[in-house]
Scaffold this motif. Sequence first.
Motif, PDB file in Angstrom:
ATOM      1  N   UNK A  35       0.876  -1.179   0.000  1.00 50.37           N
ATOM      2  CA  UNK A  35       0.000   0.000   0.000  1.00 50.37           C
ATOM      3  C   UNK A  35       0.907   1.221   0.000  1.00 50.37           C
ATOM      4  N   UNK A  36       0.692   2.133  -0.919  1.00 52.92           N
ATOM      5  CA  UNK A  36       1.441   3.390  -0.906  1.00 52.92           C
ATOM      6  C   UNK A  36       0.443   4.530  -0.801  1.00 52.92           C
ATOM      7  N   UNK A  37       0.714   5.478   0.085  1.00 52.92           N
ATOM      8  CA  UNK A  37      -0.168   6.644   0.113  1.00 52.92           C
ATOM      9  C   UNK A  37       0.616   7.903  -0.186  1.00 52.92           C
ATOM     10  N   UNK A  38      -0.072   8.828  -0.895  1.00 53.75           N
ATOM     11  CA  UNK A  38       0.607  10.058  -1.297  1.00 53.75           C
ATOM     12  C   UNK A  38      -0.303  10.971  -2.084  1.00 53.75           C
ATOM     13  N   UNK A  39       0.258  11.565  -3.148  1.00 49.27           N
ATOM     14  CA  UNK A  39      -0.517  12.488  -3.974  1.00 49.27           C
ATOM     15  C   UNK A  39      -0.598  12.026  -5.435  1.00 49.27           C
ATOM     16  N   UNK A  40       0.424  11.277  -5.860  1.00 43.49           N
ATOM     17  CA  UNK A  40       0.546  10.924  -7.289  1.00 43.49           C
ATOM     18  C   UNK A  40       0.743   9.425  -7.477  1.00 43.49           C
ATOM     19  N   UNK A  41       0.322   8.639  -6.511  1.00 44.86           N
ATOM     20  CA  UNK A  41       0.595   7.191  -6.598  1.00 44.86           C
ATOM     21  C   UNK A  41      -0.220   6.568  -7.731  1.00 44.86           C
ATOM     22  N   UNK A  42      -1.519   6.869  -7.775  1.00 46.44           N
ATOM     23  CA  UNK A  42      -2.375   6.262  -8.803  1.00 46.44           C
ATOM     24  C   UNK A  42      -2.178   6.860 -10.184  1.00 46.44           C
ATOM     25  N   UNK A  43      -1.575   8.043 -10.262  1.00 45.07           N
ATOM     26  CA  UNK A  43      -1.424   8.707 -11.560  1.00 45.07           C
ATOM     27  C   UNK A  43      -0.031   8.522 -12.163  1.00 45.07           C
ATOM     28  N   UNK A  44       1.021   8.656 -11.334  1.00 46.33           N
ATOM     29  CA  UNK A  44       2.396   8.679 -11.862  1.00 46.33           C
ATOM     30  C   UNK A  44       3.237   7.494 -11.379  1.00 46.33           C
ATOM     31  N   UNK A  45       3.211   7.245 -10.075  1.00 49.95           N
ATOM     32  CA  UNK A  45       4.104   6.199  -9.533  1.00 49.95           C
ATOM     33  C   UNK A  45       3.604   4.816  -9.950  1.00 49.95           C
ATOM     34  N   UNK A  46       2.319   4.571  -9.748  1.00 49.27           N
ATOM     35  CA  UNK A  46       1.762   3.237 -10.047  1.00 49.27           C
ATOM     36  C   UNK A  46       0.472   3.369 -10.856  1.00 49.27           C
ATOM     37  N   UNK A  47       0.573   3.811 -12.110  1.00 49.43           N
ATOM     38  CA  UNK A  47      -0.667   3.946 -12.890  1.00 49.43           C
ATOM     39  C   UNK A  47      -1.372   2.609 -13.104  1.00 49.43           C
ATOM     40  N   UNK A  48      -0.635   1.486 -12.914  1.00 44.60           N
ATOM     41  CA  UNK A  48      -1.255   0.169 -13.089  1.00 44.60           C
ATOM     42  C   UNK A  48      -1.672  -0.475 -11.770  1.00 44.60           C
ATOM     43  N   UNK A  49      -1.718   0.301 -10.710  1.00 44.07           N
ATOM     44  CA  UNK A  49      -2.103  -0.266  -9.401  1.00 44.07           C
ATOM     45  C   UNK A  49      -3.451  -0.974  -9.520  1.00 44.07           C
ATOM     46  N   UNK A  50      -3.561  -2.118  -8.851  1.00 42.86           N
ATOM     47  CA  UNK A  50      -4.803  -2.901  -8.928  1.00 42.86           C
ATOM     48  C   UNK A  50      -5.950  -2.172  -8.220  1.00 42.86           C
ATOM     49  N   UNK A  51      -5.631  -1.456  -7.152  1.00 42.31           N
ATOM     50  CA  UNK A  51      -6.654  -0.712  -6.399  1.00 42.31           C
ATOM     51  C   UNK A  51      -6.209   0.734  -6.289  1.00 42.31           C
ATOM     52  N   UNK A  52      -7.124   1.657  -6.609  1.00 44.05           N
ATOM     53  CA  UNK A  52      -6.809   3.086  -6.459  1.00 44.05           C
ATOM     54  C   UNK A  52      -7.933   3.770  -5.693  1.00 44.05           C
ATOM     55  N   UNK A  53      -7.542   4.452  -4.642  1.00 45.23           N
ATOM     56  CA  UNK A  53      -8.516   5.224  -3.868  1.00 45.23           C
ATOM     57  C   UNK A  53      -8.067   6.672  -3.841  1.00 45.23           C
ATOM     58  N   UNK A  54      -9.015   7.590  -3.919  1.00 45.37           N
ATOM     59  CA  UNK A  54      -8.690   8.994  -3.699  1.00 45.37           C
ATOM     60  C   UNK A  54      -9.514   9.436  -2.495  1.00 45.37           C
ATOM     61  N   UNK A  55      -8.815   9.658  -1.393  1.00 42.35           N
ATOM     62  CA  UNK A  55      -9.483   9.964  -0.126  1.00 42.35           C
ATOM     63  C   UNK A  55      -9.465  11.473   0.071  1.00 42.35           C
ATOM     64  N   UNK A  56     -10.641  12.049   0.255  1.00 42.57           N
ATOM     65  CA  UNK A  56     -10.692  13.496   0.416  1.00 42.57           C
ATOM     66  C   UNK A  56     -11.675  13.870   1.528  1.00 42.57           C
TER      67      UNK A  56
END
Length: 203
Positions: free
Chosen positions: A105-126
């Motif tokens: 699990x990686x949390x940050x700002x650009x994980x789902x867009x830049x670091x791991x665009x192929x991540x199996x699960x993507x959440x944007x928590x706001x």
Amino acid sequence: MKLTVAIDGPAAAGKGTISKAVAREFGLAHLDTGLLYRAVGAKVLAGAAPVEAAEALVPADLAPEDALRTPDVAQAASRVAADPEVRAKLLEFQRNFARREGGAVLDGRDIGTVICPDAEVKLFVTASAEARAERRYKELIGNGHEVTPEQVLADVKARDARDAGRDAAPMVAAEDAVMLDTTELSIAEALDRARECIRLKIK
Ligand code: DC
């Protein structure tokens, strides 16, 4: 198993709490990528040059977590994070961590867009800026920091604007991310939803 869970979102939305909990429950490694930028920010506050500080980062730099969780270091982190060269120095470490055996699990700002665009699960928590500032205020006061609610709200908004407005890997939800607004949710409710998203993917 190679499973990457990417959890992005603005400061104090709850992504840290959610990431730690789901990592524990699903037996995944966890990387708080904000700590990388905080460690670089702290070195810059101590006089280092940003790119050199990022290049020289070692795991021990992330260890004094309390010292990295101050309002000054948060702002310094947000400033160094706008530098594409700093981001480039931290990219490979994050990608390697994400694809480790056993899942991560990686949390940050650009994980789902830049670091791991192929991540199996993507959440944007706001959550609303006010709700986030209130949570962060309580946390900082609880840790002995002298801050006012107004200061914390202004800091949260300044960081949001810088993190979302920069050219290099701005904070933005990936198109395929599941949105999780925690403004009106308890921690238990937010966790239930996050858990559900992961279960659906690993079924
Ligand atoms: O998640 P945090 O509040 O600890 O992050 C501190 C700062 O680091 C944040 O304001 C922006 C930056 N950051 C980033 O640009 N990209 C990430 N993946 C994580 C954090």
